[in-house]
Scaffold this motif. Structure first.
Motif, PDB file in Angstrom:
ATOM      1  N   MET A   1       0.848  -1.171   0.000  1.00 27.64           N
ATOM      2  CA  MET A   1       0.000   0.000   0.000  1.00 27.64           C
ATOM      3  C   MET A   1       0.896   1.238   0.000  1.00 27.64           C
ATOM      4  N   LYS A   2       0.483   2.262  -0.794  1.00 29.65           N
ATOM      5  CA  LYS A   2       1.326   3.454  -0.878  1.00 29.65           C
ATOM      6  C   LYS A   2       1.304   4.254   0.420  1.00 29.65           C
ATOM      7  N   GLN A   3       2.392   4.934   0.667  1.00 34.68           N
ATOM      8  CA  GLN A   3       2.546   5.750   1.867  1.00 34.68           C
ATOM      9  C   GLN A   3       1.782   7.055   1.698  1.00 34.68           C
ATOM     10  N   LEU A   4       1.082   7.445   2.721  1.00 31.05           N
ATOM     11  CA  LEU A   4       0.295   8.678   2.687  1.00 31.05           C
ATOM     12  C   LEU A   4       0.860   9.690   3.665  1.00 31.05           C
ATOM     13  N   PRO A   5       0.756  10.984   3.327  1.00 28.95           N
ATOM     14  CA  PRO A   5       1.271  12.009   4.244  1.00 28.95           C
ATOM     15  C   PRO A   5       0.404  12.107   5.497  1.00 28.95           C
ATOM     16  N   PRO A   6       0.965  12.590   6.586  1.00 27.34           N
ATOM     17  CA  PRO A   6       0.212  12.707   7.843  1.00 27.34           C
ATOM     18  C   PRO A   6      -1.064  13.537   7.705  1.00 27.34           C
ATOM     19  N   GLU A   7      -1.033  14.566   6.843  1.00 30.84           N
ATOM     20  CA  GLU A   7      -2.226  15.406   6.704  1.00 30.84           C
ATOM     21  C   GLU A   7      -3.405  14.660   6.076  1.00 30.84           C
ATOM     22  N   TYR A   9      -4.462  11.739   6.985  1.00 28.57           N
ATOM     23  CA  TYR A   9      -5.190  11.191   8.132  1.00 28.57           C
ATOM     24  C   TYR A   9      -5.885  12.287   8.935  1.00 28.57           C
ATOM     25  N   THR A  10      -5.222  13.418   9.088  1.00 35.32           N
ATOM     26  CA  THR A  10      -5.799  14.541   9.817  1.00 35.32           C
ATOM     27  C   THR A  10      -7.041  15.056   9.101  1.00 35.32           C
ATOM     28  N   GLU A  11      -6.949  15.225   7.790  1.00 33.20           N
ATOM     29  CA  GLU A  11      -8.078  15.734   7.013  1.00 33.20           C
ATOM     30  C   GLU A  11      -9.221  14.721   6.968  1.00 33.20           C
ATOM     31  N   LEU A  12      -8.907  13.439   6.841  1.00 31.23           N
ATOM     32  CA  LEU A  12      -9.940  12.410   6.833  1.00 31.23           C
ATOM     33  C   LEU A  12     -10.650  12.361   8.185  1.00 31.23           C
ATOM     34  N   GLU A  13      -9.903  12.494   9.265  1.00 33.35           N
ATOM     35  CA  GLU A  13     -10.508  12.494  10.606  1.00 33.35           C
ATOM     36  C   GLU A  13     -11.421  13.708  10.788  1.00 33.35           C
ATOM     37  N   GLU A  14     -11.030  14.848  10.234  1.00 35.14           N
ATOM     38  CA  GLU A  14     -11.876  16.044  10.333  1.00 35.14           C
ATOM     39  C   GLU A  14     -13.205  15.822   9.593  1.00 35.14           C
ATOM     40  N   ILE A  15     -13.143  15.222   8.419  1.00 36.01           N
ATOM     41  CA  ILE A  15     -14.360  14.902   7.666  1.00 36.01           C
ATOM     42  C   ILE A  15     -15.245  13.964   8.480  1.00 36.01           C
ATOM     43  N   GLN A  16     -14.651  12.958   9.064  1.00 34.58           N
ATOM     44  CA  GLN A  16     -15.421  11.997   9.857  1.00 34.58           C
ATOM     45  C   GLN A  16     -16.073  12.675  11.063  1.00 34.58           C
ATOM     46  N   ALA A  17     -15.362  13.581  11.704  1.00 34.94           N
ATOM     47  CA  ALA A  17     -15.907  14.278  12.874  1.00 34.94           C
ATOM     48  C   ALA A  17     -17.086  15.163  12.466  1.00 34.94           C
ATOM     49  N   TYR A  73      -8.428  11.575 -14.216  1.00 31.37           N
ATOM     50  CA  TYR A  73      -7.861  10.840 -15.336  1.00 31.37           C
ATOM     51  C   TYR A  73      -6.370  10.746 -15.117  1.00 31.37           C
ATOM     52  N   PRO A  74      -5.774   9.582 -15.246  1.00 36.55           N
ATOM     53  CA  PRO A  74      -6.446   8.313 -15.498  1.00 36.55           C
ATOM     54  C   PRO A  74      -7.267   7.885 -14.281  1.00 36.55           C
ATOM     55  N   PHE A  75      -8.279   7.085 -14.540  1.00 37.04           N
ATOM     56  CA  PHE A  75      -9.193   6.640 -13.492  1.00 37.04           C
ATOM     57  C   PHE A  75      -8.392   5.976 -12.386  1.00 37.04           C
ATOM     58  N   ASP A  76      -8.459   6.519 -11.178  1.00 42.70           N
ATOM     59  CA  ASP A  76      -7.582   6.042 -10.099  1.00 42.70           C
ATOM     60  C   ASP A  76      -8.321   5.508  -8.885  1.00 42.70           C
ATOM     61  N   TYR A  77      -9.612   5.295  -9.014  1.00 44.77           N
ATOM     62  CA  TYR A  77     -10.367   4.835  -7.849  1.00 44.77           C
ATOM     63  C   TYR A  77      -9.908   3.461  -7.364  1.00 44.77           C
ATOM     64  N   LYS A  78      -9.356   2.680  -8.260  1.00 49.84           N
ATOM     65  CA  LYS A  78      -8.894   1.343  -7.885  1.00 49.84           C
ATOM     66  C   LYS A  78      -7.608   1.381  -7.071  1.00 49.84           C
ATOM     67  N   GLU A  79      -6.952   2.530  -7.034  1.00 52.32           N
ATOM     68  CA  GLU A  79      -5.691   2.641  -6.315  1.00 52.32           C
ATOM     69  C   GLU A  79      -5.928   2.652  -4.808  1.00 52.32           C
ATOM     70  N   ALA A  80      -5.205   1.816  -4.104  1.00 51.46           N
ATOM     71  CA  ALA A  80      -5.311   1.763  -2.644  1.00 51.46           C
ATOM     72  C   ALA A  80      -4.424   2.837  -2.033  1.00 51.46           C
ATOM     73  N   PRO A  81      -4.641   3.249  -0.840  1.00 49.95           N
ATOM     74  CA  PRO A  81      -5.707   2.787   0.037  1.00 49.95           C
ATOM     75  C   PRO A  81      -6.982   3.594  -0.171  1.00 49.95           C
ATOM     76  N   TRP A  82      -8.087   2.959   0.053  1.00 48.27           N
ATOM     77  CA  TRP A  82      -9.368   3.646   0.050  1.00 48.27           C
ATOM     78  C   TRP A  82      -9.581   4.200   1.455  1.00 48.27           C
ATOM     79  N   PRO A  83     -10.398   5.228   1.591  1.00 52.58           N
ATOM     80  CA  PRO A  83     -10.557   5.851   2.916  1.00 52.58           C
ATOM     81  C   PRO A  83     -10.929   4.869   4.028  1.00 52.58           C
ATOM     82  N   TRP A  84     -11.683   3.845   3.726  1.00 50.92           N
ATOM     83  CA  TRP A  84     -12.088   2.898   4.771  1.00 50.92           C
ATOM     84  C   TRP A  84     -10.993   1.880   5.107  1.00 50.92           C
TER      85      TRP A  84
END
Length: 86
Positions: A1-7, A9-17, A73-84
């Motif tokens: 799985m590709k490495q993601l920047p710390p932000e 996770y921070t931004e995803l957590e804000e959306i979830q909150a 484009y190119p269609f990248d939805y298949k690229e991991a990781p997905w938010p869940w």
């Protein structure tokens, strides 16, 4: 799985909150439909949620599929990781 920047996770957590607050307000409004302040607060959080998701998707790709998010484009939805997956 590709490495993601710390932000990511921070931004995803804000959306979830924010989305959690929306769910709680909906539950409250089911029993208090005439509470104008709660309706205003609900609308503010919906607007905030939409803006946060739009910015998140610009940076990292779609949060959902099935027509709720535009595709890159190119269609990248298949690229991991997905938010869940994080």
């Amino acid at each position: 799985m590709k490495q993601l920047p710390p932000e990511y996770y921070t931004e995803l957590e804000e959306i979830q909150a924010v989305d959690f607050v929306i769910v709680e307000l909906v539950l409250y409004l089911h029993t208090h439909p005439d509470d104008l302040e709660a309706v205003k607060q609900y609308n503010e959080y919906v607007k905030l949620s939409k803006g946060l998701k739009k910015e998140f998707e610009k940076k990292y790709g779609a949060l959902t599929s099935f027509g709720y998010s535009y595709a890159r484009y190119p269609f990248d939805y298949k690229e991991a990781p997905w938010p869940w997956q994080v």
